[in-house]
Design an enzyme around this catalytic site. Structure first.
Site, PDB file in Angstrom:
ATOM      1  N   ASP A 321     -93.449  42.167 -66.004  1.00  0.00           N
ATOM      2  CA  ASP A 321     -92.365  41.826 -66.925  1.00  0.00           C
ATOM      3  C   ASP A 321     -91.257  42.868 -66.946  1.00  0.00           C
ATOM      4  O   ASP A 321     -90.176  42.614 -67.483  1.00  0.00           O
ATOM      5  CB  ASP A 321     -92.913  41.626 -68.339  1.00  0.00           C
ATOM      6  CG  ASP A 321     -93.697  40.325 -68.473  1.00  0.00           C
ATOM      7  OD1 ASP A 321     -93.586  39.468 -67.575  1.00  0.00           O
ATOM      8  OD2 ASP A 321     -94.426  40.170 -69.468  1.00  0.00           O
ATOM      9  N   ARG A 352     -88.781  35.609 -60.323  1.00  0.00           N
ATOM     10  CA  ARG A 352     -87.932  36.672 -60.868  1.00  0.00           C
ATOM     11  C   ARG A 352     -87.376  37.592 -59.787  1.00  0.00           C
ATOM     12  O   ARG A 352     -86.315  38.199 -59.975  1.00  0.00           O
ATOM     13  CB  ARG A 352     -88.709  37.486 -61.907  1.00  0.00           C
ATOM     14  CG  ARG A 352     -88.930  36.727 -63.205  1.00  0.00           C
ATOM     15  CD  ARG A 352     -89.743  37.506 -64.209  1.00  0.00           C
ATOM     16  NE  ARG A 352     -89.879  36.739 -65.449  1.00  0.00           N
ATOM     17  CZ  ARG A 352     -90.769  36.995 -66.397  1.00  0.00           C
ATOM     18  NH1 ARG A 352     -91.627  37.993 -66.245  1.00  0.00           N
ATOM     19  NH2 ARG A 352     -90.820  36.250 -67.488  1.00  0.00           N
TER      20      ARG A 352
END
Length: 439
Positions: A321, A352
């Protein structure tokens, strides 16, 4: 512009700004998910104090209710009445919305019910992998399958499982291990997991062990994986559990301070006491980059001032993250920032790695995307405002907002409403620190 109108427009505009002041990071999303489900596994009533109330955690609360429990909001807390060791057969499909954590953890819980449970989610969640968990539950005596036969939702689960030993990969999602540990504690014989590949995001399993311990459940790491005894009872001390602050969310505020704090001023983030969260590594990353940062662990206060940053190499095997935050820091730093061990970060709300490469390139950064890495060459170009797409991913939206603080001109981020997944008042907090986010 009113915040409701800003979010209703599904975009946010951020202009170059200097920030200062104090803010409090939201409660941990990871801890809140686990605490809600642990309270569901308990008998009677448990108060989950200071929880994160967001789109993702509301999905877990709804799932607890569909499994036969109750979850009511009272004075900022969540009061959960548990369904105990045997969940009810839901009378409706469990919609996990955008929450992968909800789907993985609740899929294992559903395998304890004596009947059929169907789980689904939004378009993004229906593209995420769940195959290893489905195989594990089937190997433990249940039946778990993807309706499309590809390991992706919708999922159909039949139980009950009674426990046993199962092998599964560790490099797809640590949430599979978490799901089996939490459910395994209330099976007859317990569950032992043998990992066939290296475990990625291991600190998230540490969070699980931390929550299990607080609820009186014993689980441990073994030479090959993890084990939890069966026949245990979830019973937190005092029938309550307090959720710590979220380091993933704090990373955006800390990055904002390191890049854009006003001269002689600082950004101070409160509520950051030590916990099992791997994303506390953001403090070390900023220190290595040369940030002027101080963490008072006793008071839970982190103070950061603007300083010249230098590129570093950071592995994100355990902290996926943090990749968007580190990528933005690298784009504004001198030298090269290399983010490694990132292949599994492609299987989040969006890819991502690819998304950050695309968005930072639009902002003028020199970025190279590799299968397992993201290389950002800071200092090669100046960041310039542009229109970028958050791709329905809360972490991309927040990281790109931080980039907008130091880009020349306006940065417009599509999909800003998705911050509701983990940090619902992010833009309000950023504005409170002095950011120009009103377009």
């Amino acid at each position: 512009m009113p915040w409701a109108a800003l979010l209703a427009g599904m975009h946010a505009t951020v202009s170059p700004s200097r920030v200062r002041g104090r803010a409090r990071a939201p409660p941990s999303k990871s801890y809140t998910h686990r605490a809600l489900l642990a309270a569901g596994y308990a008998d009677g009533e448990t108060v989950v104090r200071d929880p994160l109330v967001s789109a993702d955690t509301r999905a877990t609360a709804r799932a607890v209710e569909l499994l036969g429990g109750a979850a009511a909001r009272e004075n900022g807390d969540w009061v959960v009445t548990g369904f105990g060791s045997r969940p009810a057969i839901p009378d409706a499909v469990i919609d996990c919305a955008n929450s992968g954590t909800t789907m993985r953890l609740v899929t294992a819980a559903a395998a304890l019910a004596d009947g059929t449970t169907v789980l689904t989610g939004d378009e993004s969640l229906r593209a995420r992998p769940h195959g290893p968990l489905l195989d594990a539950l089937s190997g433990l005596g249940g039946t778990a399958r993807s309706t499309r036969g590809n390991g992706q939702a919708p999922l159909v689960v039949d139980g009950p499982v009674s426990g046993g030993s199962v092998a599964l990969p560790g490099d797809v999602s640590s949430q599979f291990v978490t799901a089996l540990l939490m459910a395994g504690a209330v099976t007859e014989t317990g569950i032992e997991t043998d990992l066939t590949t290296e475990l990625k995001s291991a600190p998230y399993v540490d969070i699980t062990l931390d929550v299990l311990d607080a609820f009186g459940v014993g689980a441990s790491e073994t030479a090959a994986g993890y084990r939890v005894r069966g026949g245990q009872a979830y019973a937190p001390s005092g029938a309550e559990y307090a959720v710590p602050g979220d380091f993933s969310s704090a990373s955006y505020l800390l990055a904002a301070g390191a890049l854009a704090a006003a001269d002689g001023a600082a950004v101070v983030v409160e509520g950051m006491h030590p916990s099992a969260q791997g994303d506390a590594a953001i403090v070390d990353v900023l220190e290595r980059m040369g940030a002027d940062i101080d963490w008072d662990t006793e008071s839970g206060v982190i103070t950061v001032q603007r300083s010249e940053l230098s590129g570093v190499e950071v592995g994100v095997a355990d902290t996926p993250d943090l990749l968007p935050t580190i990528a933005v820091l690298g784009a504004a730093a001198d030298g090269t920032t290399r983010i490694t061990d990132a292949e599994h970060v492609r299987y989040k709300e969006t890819d991502r790695v690819a998304a950050m490469a695309e968005s930072l390139s639009k902002l003028g950064a020199s970025v190279e995307e590799r299968p397992d890495e993201l290389v950002v060459r800071g200092g090669d170009t100046e960041l310039s405002g542009a229109s970028v797409d958050g791709r329905g991913d809360h972490r991309l939206v927040m990281a790109l907002a931080v980039a907008g603080l130091v880009a020349d001109g306006e940065t417009t981020i599509a999909g800003s409403e998705h911050v509701d997944v983990s940090f619902p008042d992010f833009f309000e907090v950023l504005a409170g620190l002095g950011a120009d986010t009103d377009g």
